[in-house]
Design a protein around this motif. Structure first.
Motif, mmCIF file in Angstrom:
data_model
loop_
_atom_site.group_PDB
_atom_site.id
_atom_site.type_symbol
_atom_site.label_atom_id
_atom_site.label_comp_id
_atom_site.label_asym_id
_atom_site.label_seq_id
_atom_site.Cartn_x
_atom_site.Cartn_y
_atom_site.Cartn_z
ATOM 1 N N LEU A 75 0.829 -1.212 0.000
ATOM 2 C CA LEU A 75 0.000 0.000 0.000
ATOM 3 C C LEU A 75 0.862 1.260 0.000
ATOM 4 O O LEU A 75 0.591 2.203 -0.748
ATOM 5 N N VAL A 76 1.895 1.278 0.834
ATOM 6 C CA VAL A 76 2.781 2.443 0.898
ATOM 7 C C VAL A 76 3.508 2.605 -0.436
ATOM 8 O O VAL A 76 3.582 3.709 -0.990
ATOM 9 N N HIS A 77 4.020 1.520 -0.984
ATOM 10 C CA HIS A 77 4.737 1.564 -2.263
ATOM 11 C C HIS A 77 3.837 2.112 -3.376
ATOM 12 O O HIS A 77 4.241 3.005 -4.130
ATOM 13 N N GLU A 78 2.623 1.585 -3.465
ATOM 14 C CA GLU A 78 1.690 2.014 -4.509
ATOM 15 C C GLU A 78 1.291 3.474 -4.365
ATOM 16 O O GLU A 78 1.001 4.140 -5.358
ATOM 17 N N SER A 79 1.283 3.977 -3.129
ATOM 18 C CA SER A 79 0.873 5.364 -2.902
ATOM 19 C C SER A 79 1.921 6.365 -3.389
ATOM 20 O O SER A 79 1.598 7.509 -3.680
ATOM 21 N N GLY A 80 3.195 5.932 -3.440
ATOM 22 C CA GLY A 80 4.269 6.851 -3.811
ATOM 23 C C GLY A 80 4.661 7.797 -2.684
ATOM 24 O O GLY A 80 5.469 8.704 -2.879
ATOM 25 N N LEU A 81 4.104 7.589 -1.500
ATOM 26 C CA LEU A 81 4.396 8.438 -0.346
ATOM 27 C C LEU A 81 5.475 7.805 0.521
ATOM 28 O O LEU A 81 5.732 6.605 0.428
ATOM 29 N N THR A 82 6.100 8.600 1.382
ATOM 30 C CA THR A 82 7.007 8.039 2.383
ATOM 31 C C THR A 82 6.143 7.375 3.458
ATOM 32 O O THR A 82 4.925 7.599 3.516
ATOM 33 N N ILE A 83 6.765 6.582 4.305
ATOM 34 C CA ILE A 83 6.017 5.937 5.389
ATOM 35 C C ILE A 83 5.304 6.996 6.223
ATOM 36 O O ILE A 83 4.127 6.872 6.545
ATOM 37 N N ARG A 84 6.031 8.049 6.571
ATOM 38 C CA ARG A 84 5.469 9.115 7.411
ATOM 39 C C ARG A 84 4.265 9.765 6.738
ATOM 40 O O ARG A 84 3.227 9.972 7.358
ATOM 41 N N GLU A 85 4.391 10.099 5.451
ATOM 42 C CA GLU A 85 3.283 10.726 4.727
ATOM 43 C C GLU A 85 2.079 9.789 4.642
ATOM 44 O O GLU A 85 0.940 10.216 4.822
ATOM 45 N N TYR A 86 2.336 8.508 4.378
ATOM 46 C CA TYR A 86 1.254 7.544 4.250
ATOM 47 C C TYR A 86 0.493 7.419 5.571
ATOM 48 O O TYR A 86 -0.740 7.445 5.595
ATOM 49 N N LEU A 87 1.222 7.278 6.657
ATOM 50 C CA LEU A 87 0.565 7.144 7.955
ATOM 51 C C LEU A 87 -0.218 8.403 8.303
ATOM 52 O O LEU A 87 -1.322 8.336 8.845
ATOM 53 N N TRP A 88 0.346 9.570 7.995
ATOM 54 C CA TRP A 88 -0.349 10.826 8.275
ATOM 55 C C TRP A 88 -1.641 10.901 7.457
ATOM 56 O O TRP A 88 -2.691 11.232 7.973
ATOM 57 N N GLU A 89 -1.560 10.569 6.177
ATOM 58 C CA GLU A 89 -2.720 10.683 5.290
ATOM 59 C C GLU A 89 -3.808 9.662 5.603
ATOM 60 O O GLU A 89 -4.991 9.965 5.517
ATOM 61 N N HIS A 90 -3.418 8.447 5.986
ATOM 62 C CA HIS A 90 -4.397 7.376 6.137
ATOM 63 C C HIS A 90 -4.749 7.024 7.577
ATOM 64 O O HIS A 90 -5.719 6.284 7.787
ATOM 65 N N HIS A 91 -3.995 7.509 8.526
ATOM 66 C CA HIS A 91 -4.259 7.090 9.906
ATOM 67 C C HIS A 91 -4.320 8.246 10.897
ATOM 68 O O HIS A 91 -4.246 8.024 12.088
ATOM 69 N N THR A 92 -4.453 9.477 10.405
ATOM 70 C CA THR A 92 -4.599 10.625 11.293
ATOM 71 C C THR A 92 -6.022 11.138 11.147
ATOM 72 O O THR A 92 -6.478 11.387 10.040
ATOM 73 N N GLN A 93 -6.697 11.289 12.263
ATOM 74 C CA GLN A 93 -8.054 11.818 12.215
ATOM 75 C C GLN A 93 -7.972 13.338 12.214
ATOM 76 O O GLN A 93 -7.214 13.939 12.980
ATOM 77 N N VAL A 94 -8.770 13.951 11.336
ATOM 78 C CA VAL A 94 -8.740 15.397 11.174
ATOM 79 C C VAL A 94 -10.128 15.963 11.435
ATOM 80 O O VAL A 94 -11.133 15.387 11.009
ATOM 81 N N ASP A 95 -10.174 17.107 12.123
ATOM 82 C CA ASP A 95 -11.433 17.805 12.356
ATOM 83 C C ASP A 95 -11.963 18.275 11.002
ATOM 84 O O ASP A 95 -11.278 19.023 10.302
ATOM 85 N N PRO A 96 -13.177 17.860 10.605
ATOM 86 C CA PRO A 96 -13.675 18.222 9.278
ATOM 87 C C PRO A 96 -13.919 19.721 9.100
ATOM 88 O O PRO A 96 -13.914 20.230 7.986
ATOM 89 N N THR A 97 -14.085 20.458 10.177
ATOM 90 C CA THR A 97 -14.334 21.894 10.083
ATOM 91 C C THR A 97 -13.046 22.691 9.960
ATOM 92 O O THR A 97 -12.902 23.532 9.078
ATOM 93 N N THR A 98 -12.083 22.383 10.840
ATOM 94 C CA THR A 98 -10.853 23.176 10.877
ATOM 95 C C THR A 98 -9.720 22.566 10.057
ATOM 96 O O THR A 98 -8.780 23.262 9.694
ATOM 97 N N GLY A 99 -9.772 21.270 9.815
ATOM 98 C CA GLY A 99 -8.678 20.598 9.119
ATOM 99 C C GLY A 99 -7.508 20.293 10.030
ATOM 100 O O GLY A 99 -6.498 19.740 9.603
ATOM 101 N N GLU A 100 -7.638 20.623 11.297
ATOM 102 C CA GLU A 100 -6.572 20.354 12.265
ATOM 103 C C GLU A 100 -6.654 18.904 12.740
ATOM 104 O O GLU A 100 -7.755 18.357 12.875
ATOM 105 N N PRO A 101 -5.479 18.293 13.030
ATOM 106 C CA PRO A 101 -5.509 16.914 13.541
ATOM 107 C C PRO A 101 -6.223 16.853 14.884
ATOM 108 O O PRO A 101 -6.088 17.762 15.705
ATOM 109 N N LEU A 102 -6.995 15.814 15.071
ATOM 110 C CA LEU A 102 -7.658 15.597 16.355
ATOM 111 C C LEU A 102 -6.669 14.979 17.323
ATOM 112 O O LEU A 102 -5.782 14.219 16.936
#
Length: 180
Positions: A75-102
Motif C-alpha cells: 500500500l505504501v509503495h503504490e501510494s508513492g508516499l514516504t512511510i510518514r506521509e502515508y501514515l499521516w494521510e491514512h491514519h490521522t483523524q482530522v477535524d472536518p471543520t478546521t482541518g486540524e488533527p484531532l
C-alpha cells in the motif's frame, strides 16, 4: 519498535561515502524490498534538494528500511508516499471543520474482571491430606504463561522481524551466489 534495519553489502564498508542504492544489493533493495514487506524509511528528496526528504522529515538514507509487512508495504509503495506521509494521510483523524488533527484519545483502563469461583468436588474425608491435595498444581496454561511462552502474542513482532531479516539475508546470499 525494533522493526528498522540498516543494511550494507558484505565487504562494502561504510555506506556513507557513496550512494548505497547504486550498488547491486542497494538497487535490488530499492526495487524489490516492498514485495517482502520492507520500505525505505528515508528515500531521496526532491530534485532541488535530493539529500533532504521533506516528506520523511529526514535526510536521505538508502540503507535504512522498516518492516511493515507485505500488505502495508504494498500500500505504501503504490501510494508513492514516504512511510510518514502515508501514515499521516491514512491514519490521522482530522477535524472536518478546521482541518486540524484531532488529539489522540487517551485510553481508559478496562475494569479487571473478577473470576467467578469454581465449584470443587466435595472431598471424601481421609486420615490426613496428601501433599497433592494440600497445594494444587498450576494448570498447563498458567505454567506456559508464567514461563513467558507467548509466541503468537506479545512476541509476534519480534518473530516477524527475525523472519524478515532472515528472508532478506537469504535473498542477499542467493544474489551473491548467482553472481559467481
Amino acid at each position: 519498535l525494533g522493526l528498522g534495519v540498516d543494511f550494507m553489502s558484505a565487504g562494502g564498508g561504510n555506506p556513507l561515502p557513496g550512494d548505497w542504492a547504486t550498488t547491486p544489493a542497494g538497487a535490488w533493495m530499492r526495487d524489490n524490498s516492498w514485495k517482502y514487506g520492507w520500505i525505505n524509511s528515508y528515500p531521496l528528496g526532491s530534485p532541488e534538494n535530493p539529500l533532504w526528504n521533506e516528506g520523511a522529515c529526514f535526510h536521505y538514507e538508502p540503507w535504512h528500511y522498516r518492516y511493515l509487512g507485505r500488505e502495508m508495504a504494498a500500500l505504501v509503495h503504490e501510494s508513492g508516499l514516504t512511510i510518514r506521509e502515508y501514515l499521516w494521510e491514512h491514519h490521522t483523524q482530522v477535524d472536518p471543520t478546521t482541518g486540524e488533527p484531532l488529539a489522540t484519545p487517551t485510553p481508559t483502563p478496562s475494569p479487571t474482571p473478577t473470576p467467578s469461583p469454581t465449584p470443587s468436588p466435595t472431598p471424601v474425608p481421609t486420615a490426613s491430606p496428601s501433599p497433592s491435595e494440600a497445594a494444587p498444581s498450576p494448570t498447563p496454561a498458567a505454567s506456559a504463561a508464567s514461563d513467558g511462552l507467548d509466541l503468537l502474542g506479545r512476541d509476534a513482532p519480534m518473530l516477524l522481524t527475525v523472519i524478515g531479516i532472515a528472508a532478506i539475508a537469504l535473498a542477499g546470499l542467493m544474489f551473491a551466489l548467482r553472481r559467481r
